[in-house]
Design a protein around this motif. Sequence first.
Motif, PDB file in Angstrom:
ATOM      1  N   ASN A   1       3.205   3.250  -5.875  1.00 39.82           N
ATOM      2  CA  ASN A   1       2.071   2.524  -6.464  1.00 39.82           C
ATOM      3  C   ASN A   1       1.630   1.267  -5.730  1.00 39.82           C
ATOM      4  OD1 ASN A   1       1.844   4.430  -8.555  1.00 39.82           O
ATOM      5  ND2 ASN A   1       3.444   3.404  -9.724  1.00 39.82           N
ATOM      6  N   ALA A   2       1.953   1.163  -4.454  1.00 38.09           N
ATOM      7  CA  ALA A   2       1.375   0.075  -3.661  1.00 38.09           C
ATOM      8  C   ALA A   2      -0.100   0.401  -3.377  1.00 38.09           C
ATOM      9  CB  ALA A   2       2.121  -0.070  -2.340  1.00 38.09           C
ATOM     10  N   THR A   3      -0.914  -0.647  -3.276  1.00 36.99           N
ATOM     11  CA  THR A   3      -2.271  -0.497  -2.741  1.00 36.99           C
ATOM     12  C   THR A   3      -2.131  -0.592  -1.234  1.00 36.99           C
ATOM     13  OG1 THR A   3      -3.307  -1.456  -4.688  1.00 36.99           O
ATOM     14  CG2 THR A   3      -4.570  -1.539  -2.636  1.00 36.99           C
ATOM     15  N   LEU A   4      -2.450   0.482  -0.561  1.00 39.40           N
ATOM     16  CA  LEU A   4      -1.973   0.633   0.795  1.00 39.40           C
ATOM     17  C   LEU A   4      -3.042   0.587   1.881  1.00 39.40           C
ATOM     18  CD1 LEU A   4       1.078   1.884   1.576  1.00 39.40           C
ATOM     19  CD2 LEU A   4      -0.651   2.785   3.105  1.00 39.40           C
ATOM     20  N   THR A   5      -2.831  -0.225   2.891  1.00 39.25           N
ATOM     21  CA  THR A   5      -3.747  -0.274   4.033  1.00 39.25           C
ATOM     22  C   THR A   5      -2.995   0.090   5.311  1.00 39.25           C
ATOM     23  OG1 THR A   5      -5.129  -1.962   2.996  1.00 39.25           O
ATOM     24  CG2 THR A   5      -5.297  -1.770   5.389  1.00 39.25           C
TER      25      THR A   5
ATOM     26  N   LEU B   1       2.724   4.564  -1.215  1.00 44.33           N
ATOM     27  CA  LEU B   1       1.649   4.934  -2.135  1.00 44.33           C
ATOM     28  C   LEU B   1       2.239   5.557  -3.393  1.00 44.33           C
ATOM     29  CD1 LEU B   1      -1.459   5.109  -2.300  1.00 44.33           C
ATOM     30  CD2 LEU B   1      -1.286   7.409  -1.346  1.00 44.33           C
ATOM     31  N   ARG B   2       3.241   6.376  -3.194  1.00 40.55           N
ATOM     32  CA  ARG B   2       3.908   7.018  -4.320  1.00 40.55           C
ATOM     33  C   ARG B   2       4.556   5.983  -5.239  1.00 40.55           C
ATOM     34  NH1 ARG B   2       8.799  10.227  -5.170  1.00 40.55           N
ATOM     35  NH2 ARG B   2       8.225  11.390  -7.020  1.00 40.55           N
TER      36      ARG B   2
ATOM     37  N   GLY C   1       1.511  -2.030  -7.471  1.00 40.03           N
ATOM     38  CA  GLY C   1       0.363  -2.933  -7.525  1.00 40.03           C
ATOM     39  C   GLY C   1       0.280  -3.920  -6.375  1.00 40.03           C
TER      40      GLY C   1
ATOM     41  N   MET D   1       2.599   7.144   2.769  1.00 41.20           N
ATOM     42  CA  MET D   1       2.639   8.063   1.632  1.00 41.20           C
ATOM     43  C   MET D   1       3.768   7.707   0.665  1.00 41.20           C
ATOM     44  SD  MET D   1       0.074  10.089   1.851  1.00 41.20           S
ATOM     45  CE  MET D   1      -1.074   9.125   2.806  1.00 41.20           C
TER      46      MET D   1
ATOM     47  N   ARG E   1      -0.199  -5.360  -2.525  1.00 41.48           N
ATOM     48  CA  ARG E   1      -0.960  -5.017  -1.323  1.00 41.48           C
ATOM     49  C   ARG E   1       0.018  -4.854  -0.168  1.00 41.48           C
ATOM     50  NH1 ARG E   1      -4.290  -8.992  -3.094  1.00 41.48           N
ATOM     51  NH2 ARG E   1      -3.370 -10.452  -1.620  1.00 41.48           N
TER      52      ARG E   1
END
Lengths: 286, 286
Positions: A182-186, A179-180, A158, A176, A160
């Motif tokens: 569960n980070a909200t990724l930029t 993201l796996r 969760g 990737m 950022r």
Amino acid sequence: MADILSGKEVAQALGEKLKGEVDQLKSRGIVPGLAIVIVGDRPDSMSYIKGAQKKCSEIGIDCRLVQLPEDLSEKEFVSKIHQLNEDRNVHGILVMRPLPAHISEDRVKYEISPLKDVDCFNPANIAKVMSGEEGGFAPCTPSAVMEILDHYGIELGGKRAVIVGRSMVVGRPLAMMMLRRNATLTICHTKTVDLAKETSRAEILVAAAGKARMIKKDMVGSGAVVIDVGINFDENGKMCGDVDFEAVKDVAGKITPVPGGVGSVTSTVLAKHVIRACRMLIDSEA
Amino acid sequence: MADILSGKEVAQALGEKLKGEVDQLKSRGIVPGLAIVIVGDRPDSMSYIKGAQKKCSEIGIDCRLVQLPEDLSEKEFVSKIHQLNEDRNVHGILVMRPLPAHISEDRVKYEISPLKDVDCFNPANIAKVMSGEEGGFAPCTPSAVMEILDHYGIELGGKRAVIVGRSMVVGRPLAMMMLRRNATLTICHTKTVDLAKETSRAEILVAAAGKARMIKKDMVGSGAVVIDVGINFDENGKMCGDVDFEAVKDVAGKITPVPGGVGSVTSTVLAKHVIRACRMLIDSEA
């Protein structure tokens, strides 16, 4: 003043754990083995190799240097890789890149056994990083970032996370992997219009752009976790990261130094991957 | 009121262009061929196949349906794939997924020739999407999103793009494709803490979460380009996207409808990939 996330501390803790695992394997008569393949003798590669050999020796991994002549043909190179694929004493293979121009990375990368490909050269492992499939090998540098976050109990779910840099060795695979978790990724890069605006929003900021001290104090949110993947040398020849450490440490919550940060963990991650490759071989034969 | 980005219009323009290319190939005695492989007869797969067959027939591609019995063994399946890899009249192979449980996708995906893998099943193509390497095939749905953006001249460079959804069929590959076009890219998902805050920042917003009308008006920035990849059915059995179209169209700058949006373009993209596979074969033999 930010807490220091010490790569050295992470490497030591992980190294000790790995040494215990190797001791157990040795008591069963198994010695994990790594082959480092280099074509020619690029000084930066040789320096990395020395570090890896030292780390392997500390942990108890048998590390073999396969140094090949610069004028080796692509066919001979591939045949050497196949030989290492078959060698039962070699569990991990690390191919130093870049290869000389006459050996096409895009062709030879398919030849290394995905099961021994401890630094994610084969596209089969790249695809696994992208899909989040288990059982593959991610590149050592982004894996080192994850080791540091895990060691210090920094949760990604969760959060950022903002990564500056989109290379295939760090930015993209790390995106990737985060993201796996569960980070909200930029992902930002040289074409990002207002970089400071993006980086300031980060709860976890990763600098992997390869540009000395480009992340300034006003680009970092108060209390952010700052991970610096950069290894640069400034105008005085002093090693520094992509983050302006002296200034940013006053605003960040936690920060990795350079040297002594991410770079201190990569060779230990390489050792970890070799041991996992060794276990995978044992399991497949059990 | 937003401009409508019509998938039908994109499909028609692209289809006409492709038909011209096929006519040229046919004048040289070459007919691009697609084999669609299905194990069993899942109704949703059969409905997709009908659409693809119709599109191929319009464009002039020879489309062959290879329907295999549900109880086919994995070994027989792989042998069928190998046969299609070797078949000189087949330029593209599309394997309908999911496969029955006794055929492991994780094993068989390596068997399809990457050069004929027109919907990105083989990890070799997934890795190419991730690295941005030319000459691979991206999955058809994210490629359809790119076709729509290109058709309407929507630039990605430096834009804040936000994708909601991180699947391997849409979210992740699309992220890599948009990154390659220099978008500053954010990926959101079910674990994102304040989704509306993230989506509101988007200059280009892609909804690929698979949840009916989840993107509400207050989640979209004024003037944003909104691309809806969702195909859902509401409580009245009416097809709808992931975006609350009726409300969001009042705030968005441009928007794709459902139906008539992204879904209308995928089978034409499939045809495009078959023609490219055909050209690649010709070039490799030239």
